[in-house]
Scaffold this motif. Structure first.
Motif, mmCIF file in Angstrom:
data_model
loop_
_atom_site.group_PDB
_atom_site.id
_atom_site.type_symbol
_atom_site.label_atom_id
_atom_site.label_comp_id
_atom_site.label_asym_id
_atom_site.label_seq_id
_atom_site.Cartn_x
_atom_site.Cartn_y
_atom_site.Cartn_z
ATOM 1 N N SER A 144 0.826 -1.214 0.000
ATOM 2 C CA SER A 144 0.000 0.000 0.000
ATOM 3 C C SER A 144 0.862 1.267 0.000
ATOM 4 O O SER A 144 0.616 2.206 -0.760
ATOM 5 C CB SER A 144 -0.922 -0.029 1.224
ATOM 6 O OG SER A 144 -1.723 1.106 1.246
ATOM 7 N N ILE A 145 1.884 1.269 0.835
ATOM 8 C CA ILE A 145 2.768 2.425 0.905
ATOM 9 C C ILE A 145 3.595 2.550 -0.381
ATOM 10 O O ILE A 145 3.826 3.651 -0.876
ATOM 11 C CB ILE A 145 3.668 2.355 2.165
ATOM 12 C CG1 ILE A 145 2.798 2.542 3.409
ATOM 13 C CG2 ILE A 145 4.759 3.412 2.122
ATOM 14 C CD1 ILE A 145 3.522 2.291 4.712
ATOM 15 N N THR A 146 3.998 1.409 -0.937
ATOM 16 C CA THR A 146 4.727 1.417 -2.204
ATOM 17 C C THR A 146 3.855 2.007 -3.309
ATOM 18 O O THR A 146 4.320 2.819 -4.119
ATOM 19 C CB THR A 146 5.195 -0.007 -2.569
ATOM 20 O OG1 THR A 146 6.065 -0.476 -1.540
ATOM 21 C CG2 THR A 146 5.928 -0.033 -3.906
ATOM 22 N N ASP A 147 2.576 1.619 -3.334
ATOM 23 C CA ASP A 147 1.652 2.175 -4.332
ATOM 24 C C ASP A 147 1.538 3.687 -4.172
ATOM 25 O O ASP A 147 1.538 4.424 -5.166
ATOM 26 C CB ASP A 147 0.261 1.531 -4.194
ATOM 27 C CG ASP A 147 0.248 0.071 -4.616
ATOM 28 O OD1 ASP A 147 1.215 -0.393 -5.251
ATOM 29 O OD2 ASP A 147 -0.744 -0.617 -4.281
ATOM 30 N N ALA A 148 1.430 4.160 -2.924
ATOM 31 C CA ALA A 148 1.333 5.601 -2.663
ATOM 32 C C ALA A 148 2.592 6.313 -3.155
ATOM 33 O O ALA A 148 2.524 7.388 -3.762
ATOM 34 C CB ALA A 148 1.125 5.856 -1.165
ATOM 35 N N PHE A 149 3.746 5.714 -2.905
ATOM 36 C CA PHE A 149 5.015 6.292 -3.344
ATOM 37 C C PHE A 149 5.066 6.376 -4.873
ATOM 38 O O PHE A 149 5.441 7.393 -5.439
ATOM 39 C CB PHE A 149 6.178 5.441 -2.812
ATOM 40 C CG PHE A 149 7.536 6.014 -3.114
ATOM 41 C CD1 PHE A 149 8.127 6.926 -2.255
ATOM 42 C CD2 PHE A 149 8.221 5.644 -4.261
ATOM 43 C CE1 PHE A 149 9.372 7.460 -2.534
ATOM 44 C CE2 PHE A 149 9.471 6.174 -4.551
ATOM 45 C CZ PHE A 149 10.044 7.084 -3.678
ATOM 46 N N ARG A 150 4.651 5.287 -5.522
ATOM 47 C CA ARG A 150 4.694 5.250 -6.986
ATOM 48 C C ARG A 150 3.764 6.273 -7.622
ATOM 49 O O ARG A 150 4.045 6.771 -8.710
ATOM 50 C CB ARG A 150 4.367 3.842 -7.481
ATOM 51 C CG ARG A 150 5.511 2.887 -7.265
ATOM 52 C CD ARG A 150 5.263 1.549 -7.911
ATOM 53 N NE ARG A 150 6.399 0.674 -7.691
ATOM 54 C CZ ARG A 150 6.286 -0.621 -7.423
ATOM 55 N NH1 ARG A 150 5.108 -1.192 -7.366
ATOM 56 N NH2 ARG A 150 7.374 -1.349 -7.231
ATOM 57 N N LEU A 162 8.874 15.798 -1.056
ATOM 58 C CA LEU A 162 7.531 16.179 -0.654
ATOM 59 C C LEU A 162 7.518 16.811 0.714
ATOM 60 O O LEU A 162 8.443 16.644 1.493
ATOM 61 C CB LEU A 162 6.537 15.018 -0.685
ATOM 62 C CG LEU A 162 6.886 13.601 -0.451
ATOM 63 C CD1 LEU A 162 6.543 13.118 0.932
ATOM 64 C CD2 LEU A 162 5.974 12.838 -1.407
ATOM 65 N N SER A 163 6.438 17.539 0.944
ATOM 66 C CA SER A 163 6.313 18.206 2.237
ATOM 67 C C SER A 163 6.012 17.175 3.318
ATOM 68 O O SER A 163 5.546 16.067 3.028
ATOM 69 C CB SER A 163 5.201 19.250 2.192
ATOM 70 O OG SER A 163 3.939 18.604 2.175
#
Length: 176
Positions: A144-150, A162-163
């Motif tokens: 899930s976090i990898t998807d958000a990063f991508r 990013l902020s």
């Protein structure tokens, strides 16, 4: 009664056994009582909640027989993967097995980061390892976090600027 169309009869009979209050739905509490790791410990609350939320189409905090049937298939797929990475067949994933699993899943993570994850998800012991429930939880959260990063790393550079609030938003929306 018979299983509804599209529901495996075995999943239906297990659903009926797990639905302790006969509500026609499975709650987090009922699911937790139904699922065990190889060491006979029950699945942890966080993993059960993650999985219920994943299969809860009505956002009610519980799943019907169709959601439960899909959840069982989902768990079986994770169990097969878990057994593949549990090379010594100990019933848990050790540090070296976790490193290999990450590598085979396509994650390029340092041993230090894998150690951090092991410390976070393993039960406290001199030789920490991860049971099936925590393995599912860890992999779901990592994905899930990898998807958000991508989503933010559109140039596929492997790094972002990013902020702090953008970072928190990424994590909170994926973890809760």
């Amino acid at each position: 009664g018979n299983a509804p169309p599209g529901v495996d009869p075995e999943a239906f009979s297990w659903f009926q056994a797990v639905d302790a209050d006969r509500s026609g739905y499975i709650s987090v509490k009922e699911l937790k009582q139904a699922l065990v790791n190889s060491n006979w410990s029950t699945f942890n609350d966080e993993t059960c909640l993650l999985m219920i939320n994943m299969f809860d189409k009505t956002r009610s905090g519980r799943i019907d027989v169709y959601g439960f049937s899909a959840l069982l298939r989902f768990i079986q797929q994770w169990k097969n993967l878990f057994q593949q990475y549990d090379r010594d067949q100990s019933g848990s994933i050790s540090f070296s097995e976790l490193q290999q699993a990450f590598s085979q899943m396509g994650y390029n993570l340092s041993p230090q980061f894998s150690q951090l994850l092991l410390a976070r998800y393993a039960q406290r012991s001199p030789d920490p390892s991860i049971q099936l429930d925590r393995f599912i939880q860890l992999c779901m959260q990592l994905q899930s976090i990898t998807d958000a990063f991508r989503e933010k790393d559109t140039a596929l550079l492997g790094s972002l600027r990013l902020s702090y609030e953008d970072f928190l938003t990424m994590v909170v929306t994926r973890m809760m």
